[in-house]
Design a protein around this motif. Structure first.
Motif, PDB file in Angstrom:
ATOM      1  N   ALA A  67      51.379  39.090 133.170  1.00  0.00           N
ATOM      2  CA  ALA A  67      51.863  38.305 132.013  1.00  0.00           C
ATOM      3  C   ALA A  67      51.325  36.878 132.075  1.00  0.00           C
ATOM      4  CB  ALA A  67      53.388  38.321 131.966  1.00  0.00           C
ATOM      5  N   LYS A  68      51.269  36.315 133.279  1.00  0.00           N
ATOM      6  CA  LYS A  68      50.705  34.963 133.445  1.00  0.00           C
ATOM      7  C   LYS A  68      49.245  34.959 133.033  1.00  0.00           C
ATOM      8  CE  LYS A  68      53.510  33.028 137.177  1.00  0.00           C
ATOM      9  NZ  LYS A  68      53.633  32.965 138.629  1.00  0.00           N
ATOM     10  N   ARG A  69      48.520  35.974 133.501  1.00  0.00           N
ATOM     11  CA  ARG A  69      47.091  36.056 133.218  1.00  0.00           C
ATOM     12  C   ARG A  69      46.842  36.221 131.716  1.00  0.00           C
ATOM     13  NH1 ARG A  69      44.197  40.382 136.921  1.00  0.00           N
ATOM     14  NH2 ARG A  69      45.200  39.171 138.545  1.00  0.00           N
ATOM     15  N   LEU A  70      47.651  37.056 131.080  1.00  0.00           N
ATOM     16  CA  LEU A  70      47.475  37.300 129.638  1.00  0.00           C
ATOM     17  C   LEU A  70      47.779  36.038 128.831  1.00  0.00           C
ATOM     18  CD1 LEU A  70      49.164  40.830 129.306  1.00  0.00           C
ATOM     19  CD2 LEU A  70      46.726  40.327 129.359  1.00  0.00           C
ATOM     20  N   THR A  71      48.862  35.371 129.187  1.00  0.00           N
ATOM     21  CA  THR A  71      49.214  34.181 128.391  1.00  0.00           C
ATOM     22  C   THR A  71      48.189  33.071 128.624  1.00  0.00           C
ATOM     23  OG1 THR A  71      50.812  33.609 130.111  1.00  0.00           O
ATOM     24  CG2 THR A  71      51.694  34.555 128.134  1.00  0.00           C
ATOM     25  N   THR A  72      47.734  32.904 129.856  1.00  0.00           N
ATOM     26  CA  THR A  72      46.780  31.823 130.134  1.00  0.00           C
ATOM     27  C   THR A  72      45.411  32.138 129.550  1.00  0.00           C
ATOM     28  OG1 THR A  72      47.924  31.384 132.194  1.00  0.00           O
ATOM     29  CG2 THR A  72      45.718  30.450 131.989  1.00  0.00           C
ATOM     30  N   ASN A  73      44.877  33.304 129.861  1.00  0.00           N
ATOM     31  CA  ASN A  73      43.475  33.577 129.522  1.00  0.00           C
ATOM     32  C   ASN A  73      43.270  34.058 128.090  1.00  0.00           C
ATOM     33  OD1 ASN A  73      42.997  32.818 132.103  1.00  0.00           O
ATOM     34  ND2 ASN A  73      42.639  34.875 132.889  1.00  0.00           N
ATOM     35  N   LEU A  74      44.318  34.680 127.509  1.00  0.00           N
ATOM     36  CA  LEU A  74      44.183  35.099 126.099  1.00  0.00           C
ATOM     37  C   LEU A  74      44.881  34.112 125.162  1.00  0.00           C
ATOM     38  CD1 LEU A  74      44.746  38.983 126.329  1.00  0.00           C
ATOM     39  CD2 LEU A  74      42.594  37.711 126.275  1.00  0.00           C
ATOM     40  N   HIS A  75      45.447  33.065 125.732  1.00  0.00           N
ATOM     41  CA  HIS A  75      46.127  32.024 124.946  1.00  0.00           C
ATOM     42  C   HIS A  75      47.264  32.606 124.103  1.00  0.00           C
ATOM     43  CE1 HIS A  75      42.820  29.617 126.337  1.00  0.00           C
ATOM     44  NE2 HIS A  75      41.969  30.458 125.791  1.00  0.00           N
ATOM     45  N   ALA A  76      47.980  33.586 124.687  1.00  0.00           N
ATOM     46  CA  ALA A  76      49.152  34.114 123.993  1.00  0.00           C
ATOM     47  C   ALA A  76      50.251  33.055 124.021  1.00  0.00           C
ATOM     48  CB  ALA A  76      49.621  35.403 124.661  1.00  0.00           C
ATOM     49  N   LYS A  77      51.075  33.067 122.983  1.00  0.00           N
ATOM     50  CA  LYS A  77      52.148  32.064 122.914  1.00  0.00           C
ATOM     51  C   LYS A  77      53.445  32.589 123.537  1.00  0.00           C
ATOM     52  CE  LYS A  77      50.385  29.761 118.776  1.00  0.00           C
ATOM     53  NZ  LYS A  77      49.965  30.547 117.615  1.00  0.00           N
ATOM     54  N   GLY A  78      53.453  33.873 123.840  1.00  0.00           N
ATOM     55  CA  GLY A  78      54.629  34.492 124.460  1.00  0.00           C
ATOM     56  C   GLY A  78      54.291  35.931 124.792  1.00  0.00           C
ATOM     57  N   PHE A  79      55.283  36.662 125.263  1.00  0.00           N
ATOM     58  CA  PHE A  79      55.036  38.079 125.566  1.00  0.00           C
ATOM     59  C   PHE A  79      56.352  38.833 125.566  1.00  0.00           C
ATOM     60  CE2 PHE A  79      55.597  35.731 129.451  1.00  0.00           C
ATOM     61  CZ  PHE A  79      56.493  36.489 130.170  1.00  0.00           C
ATOM     62  N   ASN A  80      56.275  40.130 125.244  1.00  0.00           N
ATOM     63  CA  ASN A  80      57.426  41.018 125.382  1.00  0.00           C
ATOM     64  C   ASN A  80      57.169  41.985 126.518  1.00  0.00           C
ATOM     65  OD1 ASN A  80      57.364  40.436 122.161  1.00  0.00           O
ATOM     66  ND2 ASN A  80      59.443  40.760 122.869  1.00  0.00           N
ATOM     67  N   VAL A  81      58.209  42.252 127.300  1.00  0.00           N
ATOM     68  CA  VAL A  81      58.150  43.253 128.373  1.00  0.00           C
ATOM     69  C   VAL A  81      59.076  44.389 127.954  1.00  0.00           C
ATOM     70  CG1 VAL A  81      58.723  43.709 130.787  1.00  0.00           C
ATOM     71  CG2 VAL A  81      57.611  41.565 130.144  1.00  0.00           C
ATOM     72  N   LEU A  82      58.537  45.604 127.949  1.00  0.00           N
ATOM     73  CA  LEU A  82      59.288  46.724 127.370  1.00  0.00           C
ATOM     74  C   LEU A  82      59.122  47.977 128.223  1.00  0.00           C
ATOM     75  CD1 LEU A  82      60.627  48.007 124.733  1.00  0.00           C
ATOM     76  CD2 LEU A  82      58.292  48.581 124.084  1.00  0.00           C
ATOM     77  N   ASN A  83      60.220  48.668 128.445  1.00  0.00           N
ATOM     78  CA  ASN A  83      60.148  49.983 129.089  1.00  0.00           C
ATOM     79  C   ASN A  83      60.885  50.984 128.211  1.00  0.00           C
ATOM     80  OD1 ASN A  83      62.112  51.817 131.155  1.00  0.00           O
ATOM     81  ND2 ASN A  83      59.910  51.981 131.426  1.00  0.00           N
ATOM     82  N   ASN A  84      60.216  52.063 127.863  1.00  0.00           N
ATOM     83  CA  ASN A  84      60.869  53.156 127.151  1.00  0.00           C
ATOM     84  C   ASN A  84      61.313  54.170 128.200  1.00  0.00           C
ATOM     85  OD1 ASN A  84      60.244  51.977 124.642  1.00  0.00           O
ATOM     86  ND2 ASN A  84      58.229  52.927 124.628  1.00  0.00           N
TER      87      ASN A  84
END
Ligand code: AMP
Ligand code: ZN
Length: 132
Positions: A67-84
């Motif tokens: 999640a850190k890598r995605l937000t930093t390197n893809l410049h995401a403003k947030g993230f959802n964590v989901l388990n079905n």
């Protein structure tokens, strides 16, 4: 053999975001948003509650790393964590996995809404049912 076991064993190709001895993270083919990643144990367990607790804790460490890598390197403003967990909850691949969905804007293709239907009124009764 299950498709995620085959991915974990590198028997079929996938886009590997992170890998160590026990956990692998791959790009989800559906890419609900750019960078949508699945974190899973290499060993087969059906749902999250079947995963031994040390391994489940390690999965969460990997969720945090990715999640850190995605937000930093893809410049995401947030993230959802989901388990079905289970078919009723929308699990389609019966090998435990956690979705990380980077978020870029409100209408970026992912939405979570809590719909209120009939609420249990007596929370004390619910608690005693849960805890026994
Ligand atoms: P779930 O509905 O929580 O079981 O999620 C299963 C996810 O696995 C879906 O989002 C699929 O897009 C994804 N998926 C299925 N097969 C593959 C594959 N071979 N490589 C990557 N992702 C996959
Ligand atoms: Zn499996």
């Amino acid at each position: 053999m299950c498709i995620f076991c085959m991915i974990a064993n590198h028997e079929i190709p996938s886009s590997v975001v992170y890998e160590d001895d026990t956990v692998i993270a791959i790009l989800d083919l559906s890419q609900v948003t750019k960078g949508h990643t699945l974190v899973m144990p290499k060993e087969h367990y059906e749902t999250l509650i079947d995963v031994p607790s040390q391994l489940a804790m390690h999965m969460m460490e990997v969720v945090q790393i990715v999640a850190k890598r995605l937000t930093t390197n893809l410049h995401a403003k947030g993230f959802n964590v989901l388990n079905n967990g289970g078919e009723l909850a929308g699990q389609t691949v019966m090998h435990a996995h956690i979705h990380i969905i980077p978020r870029y804007e409100e209408n970026d293709g992912f939405d979570v809404q809590f719909h209120t239907t009939e609420k249990p009124k007596d929370l004390a009764a619910v608690l005693s049912e849960i805890n026994g």
